[in-house]
Design a protein around this motif. Structure first.
Motif, PDB file in Angstrom:
ATOM      1  N   TYR A  85      16.562  98.243  -5.622  1.00 11.81           N
ATOM      2  CA  TYR A  85      16.712  99.566  -6.234  1.00 11.81           C
ATOM      3  C   TYR A  85      15.966  99.636  -7.564  1.00 11.81           C
ATOM      4  CZ  TYR A  85      19.152 103.176  -8.978  1.00 11.81           C
ATOM      5  OH  TYR A  85      19.456 104.224  -9.802  1.00 11.81           O
ATOM      6  N   PHE A  86      16.147  98.636  -8.414  1.00 11.51           N
ATOM      7  CA  PHE A  86      15.471  98.651  -9.711  1.00 11.51           C
ATOM      8  C   PHE A  86      13.961  98.509  -9.555  1.00 11.51           C
ATOM      9  CE2 PHE A  86      19.720  97.039 -11.331  1.00 11.51           C
ATOM     10  CZ  PHE A  86      20.092  98.289 -11.817  1.00 11.51           C
ATOM     11  N   LYS A  87      13.514  97.777  -8.552  1.00 14.38           N
ATOM     12  CA  LYS A  87      12.086  97.674  -8.276  1.00 14.38           C
ATOM     13  C   LYS A  87      11.519  99.047  -7.924  1.00 14.38           C
ATOM     14  CE  LYS A  87       8.193  95.451  -7.255  1.00 14.38           C
ATOM     15  NZ  LYS A  87       7.385  94.755  -8.281  1.00 14.38           N
ATOM     16  N   LEU A  88      12.258  99.803  -7.110  1.00 14.96           N
ATOM     17  CA  LEU A  88      11.793 101.116  -6.672  1.00 14.96           C
ATOM     18  C   LEU A  88      11.677 102.101  -7.831  1.00 14.96           C
ATOM     19  CD1 LEU A  88      13.750 101.526  -3.313  1.00 14.96           C
ATOM     20  CD2 LEU A  88      11.282 101.275  -3.580  1.00 14.96           C
ATOM     21  N   ILE A  89      12.597 102.008  -8.789  1.00 16.44           N
ATOM     22  CA  ILE A  89      12.546 102.945  -9.917  1.00 16.44           C
ATOM     23  C   ILE A  89      11.848 102.330 -11.133  1.00 16.44           C
ATOM     24  CG2 ILE A  89      14.582 104.199  -9.116  1.00 16.44           C
ATOM     25  CD1 ILE A  89      16.198 102.829 -11.325  1.00 16.44           C
ATOM     26  N   ASN A  90      11.281 101.132 -10.950  1.00 20.34           N
ATOM     27  CA  ASN A  90      10.472 100.468 -11.979  1.00 20.34           C
ATOM     28  C   ASN A  90      11.267 100.220 -13.266  1.00 20.34           C
ATOM     29  OD1 ASN A  90       8.046  99.270 -12.809  1.00 20.34           O
ATOM     30  ND2 ASN A  90       7.383 101.132 -13.861  1.00 20.34           N
ATOM     31  N   LEU A  91      12.459  99.654 -13.110  1.00 21.30           N
ATOM     32  CA  LEU A  91      13.313  99.349 -14.252  1.00 21.30           C
ATOM     33  C   LEU A  91      13.485  97.833 -14.360  1.00 21.30           C
ATOM     34  CD1 LEU A  91      15.096 100.357 -16.551  1.00 21.30           C
ATOM     35  CD2 LEU A  91      16.958 100.668 -14.906  1.00 21.30           C
ATOM     36  N   PRO A  92      13.071  97.207 -15.448  1.00 19.33           N
ATOM     37  CA  PRO A  92      13.209  95.749 -15.596  1.00 19.33           C
ATOM     38  C   PRO A  92      14.669  95.306 -15.554  1.00 19.33           C
ATOM     39  CG  PRO A  92      11.734  96.637 -17.269  1.00 19.33           C
ATOM     40  CD  PRO A  92      12.398  97.812 -16.611  1.00 19.33           C
ATOM     41  N   HIS A  93      14.903  94.105 -15.011  1.00 20.20           N
ATOM     42  CA  HIS A  93      16.253  93.549 -14.954  1.00 20.20           C
ATOM     43  C   HIS A  93      16.182  92.045 -15.155  1.00 20.20           C
ATOM     44  CE1 HIS A  93      15.627  91.921 -10.885  1.00 20.20           C
ATOM     45  NE2 HIS A  93      14.927  93.020 -10.678  1.00 20.20           N
ATOM     46  N   THR A  94      17.331  91.452 -15.464  1.00 24.69           N
ATOM     47  CA  THR A  94      17.344  90.049 -15.886  1.00 24.69           C
ATOM     48  C   THR A  94      17.446  89.048 -14.749  1.00 24.69           C
ATOM     49  OG1 THR A  94      19.750  90.151 -16.177  1.00 24.69           O
ATOM     50  CG2 THR A  94      18.374  90.609 -18.123  1.00 24.69           C
ATOM     51  N   SER A  95      17.689  89.493 -13.538  1.00 24.72           N
ATOM     52  CA  SER A  95      17.882  88.532 -12.444  1.00 24.72           C
ATOM     53  C   SER A  95      16.589  88.322 -11.671  1.00 24.72           C
ATOM     54  CB  SER A  95      19.006  88.998 -11.517  1.00 24.72           C
ATOM     55  OG  SER A  95      18.817  90.339 -11.122  1.00 24.72           O
ATOM     56  N   LYS A 149      11.903  80.817 -22.664  1.00 26.40           N
ATOM     57  CA  LYS A 149      10.664  80.891 -23.451  1.00 26.40           C
ATOM     58  C   LYS A 149       9.438  80.641 -22.572  1.00 26.40           C
ATOM     59  CE  LYS A 149      12.945  79.746 -27.807  1.00 26.40           C
ATOM     60  NZ  LYS A 149      13.000  78.865 -29.005  1.00 26.40           N
ATOM     61  N   GLY A 150       9.479  81.206 -21.375  1.00 28.06           N
ATOM     62  CA  GLY A 150       8.337  81.152 -20.471  1.00 28.06           C
ATOM     63  C   GLY A 150       8.225  79.907 -19.620  1.00 28.06           C
ATOM     64  N   GLU A 151       9.148  78.970 -19.776  1.00 31.27           N
ATOM     65  CA  GLU A 151       9.091  77.711 -19.020  1.00 31.27           C
ATOM     66  C   GLU A 151      10.372  77.508 -18.209  1.00 31.27           C
ATOM     67  OE1 GLU A 151       6.445  75.771 -19.024  1.00 31.27           O
ATOM     68  OE2 GLU A 151       5.345  76.881 -20.566  1.00 31.27           O
ATOM     69  N   THR A 152      10.264  76.750 -17.129  1.00 33.36           N
ATOM     70  CA  THR A 152      11.451  76.373 -16.360  1.00 33.36           C
ATOM     71  C   THR A 152      12.204  75.297 -17.122  1.00 33.36           C
ATOM     72  OG1 THR A 152      10.319  76.855 -14.273  1.00 33.36           O
ATOM     73  CG2 THR A 152      12.295  75.480 -14.163  1.00 33.36           C
ATOM     74  N   LEU A 172      20.818  82.991 -25.415  1.00 31.02           N
ATOM     75  CA  LEU A 172      20.689  82.877 -23.958  1.00 31.02           C
ATOM     76  C   LEU A 172      20.491  84.252 -23.332  1.00 31.02           C
ATOM     77  CD1 LEU A 172      20.984  80.878 -21.469  1.00 31.02           C
ATOM     78  CD2 LEU A 172      23.376  81.619 -21.403  1.00 31.02           C
ATOM     79  N   PHE A 173      21.314  85.197 -23.759  1.00 32.96           N
ATOM     80  CA  PHE A 173      21.233  86.549 -23.199  1.00 32.96           C
ATOM     81  C   PHE A 173      19.965  87.269 -23.669  1.00 32.96           C
ATOM     82  CE2 PHE A 173      26.182  86.600 -23.153  1.00 32.96           C
ATOM     83  CZ  PHE A 173      26.172  85.770 -22.044  1.00 32.96           C
ATOM     84  N   GLU A 174      19.621  87.110 -24.939  1.00 32.09           N
ATOM     85  CA  GLU A 174      18.417  87.751 -25.467  1.00 32.09           C
ATOM     86  C   GLU A 174      17.175  87.224 -24.767  1.00 32.09           C
ATOM     87  OE1 GLU A 174      15.862  87.959 -29.628  1.00 32.09           O
ATOM     88  OE2 GLU A 174      18.047  87.711 -29.739  1.00 32.09           O
ATOM     89  N   ASN A 175      17.136  85.914 -24.511  1.00 31.48           N
ATOM     90  CA  ASN A 175      15.994  85.320 -23.813  1.00 31.48           C
ATOM     91  C   ASN A 175      15.804  85.954 -22.442  1.00 31.48           C
ATOM     92  OD1 ASN A 175      14.014  82.908 -23.352  1.00 31.48           O
ATOM     93  ND2 ASN A 175      15.409  82.842 -21.603  1.00 31.48           N
ATOM     94  N   ALA A 176      16.916  86.189 -21.721  1.00 32.59           N
ATOM     95  CA  ALA A 176      16.835  86.798 -20.389  1.00 32.59           C
ATOM     96  C   ALA A 176      16.302  88.224 -20.474  1.00 32.59           C
ATOM     97  CB  ALA A 176      18.211  86.782 -19.732  1.00 32.59           C
ATOM     98  N   ILE A 177      16.757  88.968 -21.464  1.00 32.07           N
ATOM     99  CA  ILE A 177      16.298  90.347 -21.631  1.00 32.07           C
ATOM    100  C   ILE A 177      14.817  90.386 -21.989  1.00 32.07           C
ATOM    101  CG2 ILE A 177      16.504  92.394 -23.107  1.00 32.07           C
ATOM    102  CD1 ILE A 177      19.542  91.730 -23.280  1.00 32.07           C
ATOM    103  N   ASN A 224       9.057  91.385 -20.946  1.00 29.49           N
ATOM    104  CA  ASN A 224       7.707  90.863 -21.155  1.00 29.49           C
ATOM    105  C   ASN A 224       7.389  89.797 -20.112  1.00 29.49           C
ATOM    106  OD1 ASN A 224       7.155  92.182 -23.916  1.00 29.49           O
ATOM    107  ND2 ASN A 224       9.097  91.119 -24.258  1.00 29.49           N
ATOM    108  N   PRO A 225       7.288  90.200 -18.831  1.00 27.76           N
ATOM    109  CA  PRO A 225       7.071  89.208 -17.765  1.00 27.76           C
ATOM    110  C   PRO A 225       5.688  88.595 -17.850  1.00 27.76           C
ATOM    111  CG  PRO A 225       6.821  91.420 -16.896  1.00 27.76           C
ATOM    112  CD  PRO A 225       7.305  91.573 -18.316  1.00 27.76           C
ATOM    113  N   PRO A 226       5.522  87.367 -17.325  1.00 26.40           N
ATOM    114  CA  PRO A 226       4.187  86.747 -17.294  1.00 26.40           C
ATOM    115  C   PRO A 226       3.266  87.505 -16.361  1.00 26.40           C
ATOM    116  CG  PRO A 226       5.741  85.474 -16.001  1.00 26.40           C
ATOM    117  CD  PRO A 226       6.548  86.525 -16.704  1.00 26.40           C
TER     118      PRO A 226
END
Length: 336
Positions: free
Chosen positions: A95-105, A211-214, A314-319, A324-326
């Motif tokens: 659903y979020f993909k369809l409406i172009n809304l970023p999410h943390t999962s 921070k961009g790494e696994t 932890l939560f801020e990093n996810a947001i 700001n996805p790679p």
């Protein structure tokens, strides 16, 4: 300028109360100097924004907005705290993909795959990930108890295939108890998985994009006071959760390597927590959770704290990772 963050919680499954607790922890923890947080309750009969006085305002599903006092509120990002359906099985992600809304999962496909225990384990086996022996049963199938015992042995675990928090799970010691356990599992799902009992140290491993790494978090050892790590053990204090786990260096290295491999093979992003049991010194994967508990007593926050990552960070990093996805192809999280 502060970002509007919708924290979705609740859901359609037996885990909704745990989800409400997780969501409220996120709501209480987010840095108010950076974010305006909104509690969004997602239930089958209503999607509503719940304000500080517990008044409810219906969500507009066309764009996931809400109107309060004639003012329309839209969101920059969704923090997903729904355990189970529809937050952990891919429906909200789609659903979020369809409406172009970023999410943390993680993305839709990864959520759907990992939520289906049978499919997830089957996908990972070719990569050398060890698992318990398993037997699959669908609602309406004839139950051949002798065939089940011949395949997985006794004791064994009967599990709902698509459920969490140990709902629909029974440890079976005698063949005569199989049918009742199967009936319990079918109350949660129309597919079940019956697995051999693995007698060994159980651990939970958090893996996140940080921070961009696994990043593999410190491992938690599970010592249940009950017969296994059931709902009481998880949420009602009937277990010890020891972080860091009491593993040898070799065991720690093995499970860290496998947990990271699982995360990257599945092209995950965001939070994950996977469960393993050591058998003959080798970690065997039980399942992967993509929206793990986020209450103060939950395992992933404990692990983050042991890694020196405060809950707010932890939560801020996810947001921030979702905002700001790679660039495409540089990280995990697209198609498998």
């Amino acid at each position: 300028m502060k970002k509007n963050i919708a924290i979705i919680m609740g859901g359609y499954s037996s885990e909704y109360q745990i989800s409400l607790k997780s969501g409220n922890v996120v709501y209480q923890t987010l840095d108010t100097s950076k974010y305006d947080a909104y509690r969004i309750h997602i239930f089958k009969d209503k999607w509503v924004y719940v304000d500080g006085s517990d008044a409810e305002f219906p969500m507009d599903k066309n764009d996931f907005s809400v109107t309060v006092n004639n003012s329309k509120i839209t969101f920059d990002c969704v923090f997903n705290a729904i355990h189970g359906s529809p937050g952990e099985d891919g429906f909200m992600q789609a659903y979020f993909k369809l409406i172009n809304l970023p999410h943390t999962s993680c993305d839709m496909y990864q959520a759907a795959l990992t939520f289906n225990k049978r499919d997830c384990l089957s996908t990972l086996k070719p990569y050398g990930i060890k698992t318990a022996e398993s037997f699959f049963v669908n609602l309406g199938d004839a139950i051949d108890e002798d065939a089940i015992v011949a395949k997985v042995g006794l004791p064994c675990f009967v599990k709902a295939n698509k459920a969490g928090s140990s709902f629909g799970v029974t440890k079976v010691h005698n063949k005569e108890d199989l049918q009742n356990a199967i009936n319990v599992a079918f109350k949660e799902d129309d597919e079940i998985i019956i697995e051999s009992f693995l007698d060994g140290t159980e651990v939970s491993v958090g893996v996140i994009t940080y921070k961009g790494e696994t990043k593999v978090l410190p491992i938690t050892e599970i010592v249940s006071e009950n017969d296994f790590f059931d709902y009481e053990a998880k949420y009602l204090g009937k277990s010890q959760e020891i972080t860091p786990a009491r593993l040898t260096k070799e065991e720690e290295t093995k499970v860290n390597k496998i947990a990271k491999k699982v995360y990257e093979v599945l092209k995950m992003k965001g939070f994950s927590r996977s469960e393993y049991i050591f058998k003959n010194g080798e970690p065997h994967l039980l399942e992967v959770n993509t929206v793990p508990g986020l209450t103060l007593a939950s395992i992933l926050p404990q692990q983050a704290a042991a890694a020196g990552i405060p809950l707010a960070e932890l939560f801020e990093n996810a947001i921030e990772a979702s905002l700001n996805p790679p660039k495409e192809g540089n990280c995990c999280g697209n198609k498998l």
